[in-house]
Design an enzyme around this catalytic site. Structure first.
Site, mmCIF file in Angstrom:
data_model
loop_
_atom_site.group_PDB
_atom_site.id
_atom_site.type_symbol
_atom_site.label_atom_id
_atom_site.label_comp_id
_atom_site.label_asym_id
_atom_site.label_seq_id
_atom_site.Cartn_x
_atom_site.Cartn_y
_atom_site.Cartn_z
ATOM 1 N N CYS A 45 35.172 57.919 86.395
ATOM 2 C CA CYS A 45 34.160 58.906 86.763
ATOM 3 C C CYS A 45 34.368 60.523 86.556
ATOM 4 C CB CYS A 45 33.721 58.785 88.297
ATOM 5 S SG CYS A 45 33.186 57.165 88.728
HETATM 6 C C1 BEZ Z 1 36.607 54.825 87.799
HETATM 7 O O1 BEZ Z 1 35.506 55.750 88.003
HETATM 8 O O2 BEZ Z 1 37.438 55.006 87.304
HETATM 9 C C2 BEZ Z 1 36.081 53.518 88.584
HETATM 10 C C3 BEZ Z 1 35.409 53.560 89.671
HETATM 11 C C4 BEZ Z 1 35.149 52.193 90.387
HETATM 12 C C5 BEZ Z 1 35.835 51.128 89.792
HETATM 13 C C6 BEZ Z 1 36.596 51.040 88.666
HETATM 14 C C7 BEZ Z 1 36.752 52.262 88.059
#
Ligand code: BEZ
Length: 210
Positions: A45
């Site tokens: 994210c």
């Molecule tokens: C991420 O944004 O890295 C992420 C968020 C939730 C689960 C897996 C990855």
């Protein structure tokens, strides 16, 4: 009820990092992108929101307003934005909705309980100036989205909104376009020049200049 293309984008009022937003009013005559991310302070994210910020001039050129959402609270969003700006070398200049009660997330069917019952999946909605949903995408949490593709779709949607043209596979801005099937040959001859007819149903033209 689940949302479908050309449904009206549900309106809502929500707390964001730039204050309370009433969605339709905030959109005004602009196009809109509403995109969800699973959680703050997560690696994928962080890269996504940074990249979206780096595209701000591209969105401005296309008259598009961007709005992000997750179910994390506003203080968390504010702290995380500092990290995004620092690590992605950018300035997040679009609002993030804080949706701890999942009100907007439920309205847009962004919680997929078999994937995760607490976090939103990675959804993207493109909304036209008529407030209708023009595109929906859903990605899993582990896959960062390709936001260049979102720009490409916006270019295609805006072209179609202006001309009776569609765009072929892997089209990018400047490539030849396709005359939509609803346009008769007679109408096509009166509207377009230099039509390249490959089959009666497969008619290409140069992309209009504006
Ligand atoms: C991420 O944004 O890295 C992420 C968020 C939730 C689960 C897996 C990855």
């Amino acid at each position: 009820m689940s949302l479908r293309l050309m449904d009206e984008a549900p309106d809502f009022t929500a707390e964001t990092t730039v204050g309370t937003i009433s969605f339709h009013e905030w959109l005004g005559d602009s196009w809109g992108i509403l995109f969800s991310h699973p959680a703050d302070y997560t690696p994928v994210c962080t890269t996504e929101l940074g990249y979206m910020a780096s595209l701000s001039s591209e969105f401005a050129k296309r008259n598009v307003k961007v709005l992000a959402i997750s179910v994390d609270p506003i203080d968390s969003h504010r702290g995380w934005i500092n990290d995004i700006n620092e690590t992605q070398n950018t300035t997040v200049n679009y609002p993030l909705i804080a949706d701890p009660d999942q009100e907007v997330a439920q309205l847009y069917d962004m919680i997929h309980p078999n994937a995760n019952d607490k976090m939103t999946v990675r959804s993207v909605f493109i909304i036209g100036p008529d407030k209708k949903i023009k595109l929906m995408l859903t990605y899993p949490a582990s896959t960062g989205r390709n936001f260049d593709e979102i720009l490409r779709v916006l270019d295609s949607l805006q072209l179609t909104a202006k001309h009776k043209l569609a765009t072929p596979v892997n089209w990018t801005d400047g490539d030849d376009c396709i005359i939509v099937p609803a346009v008769t040959d007679e109408e096509a001859d009166g509207t377009f020049s230099d039509i390249r007819r490959v089959k009666p149903y497969l008619r290409f033209v140069k992309q209009p200049q504006s």
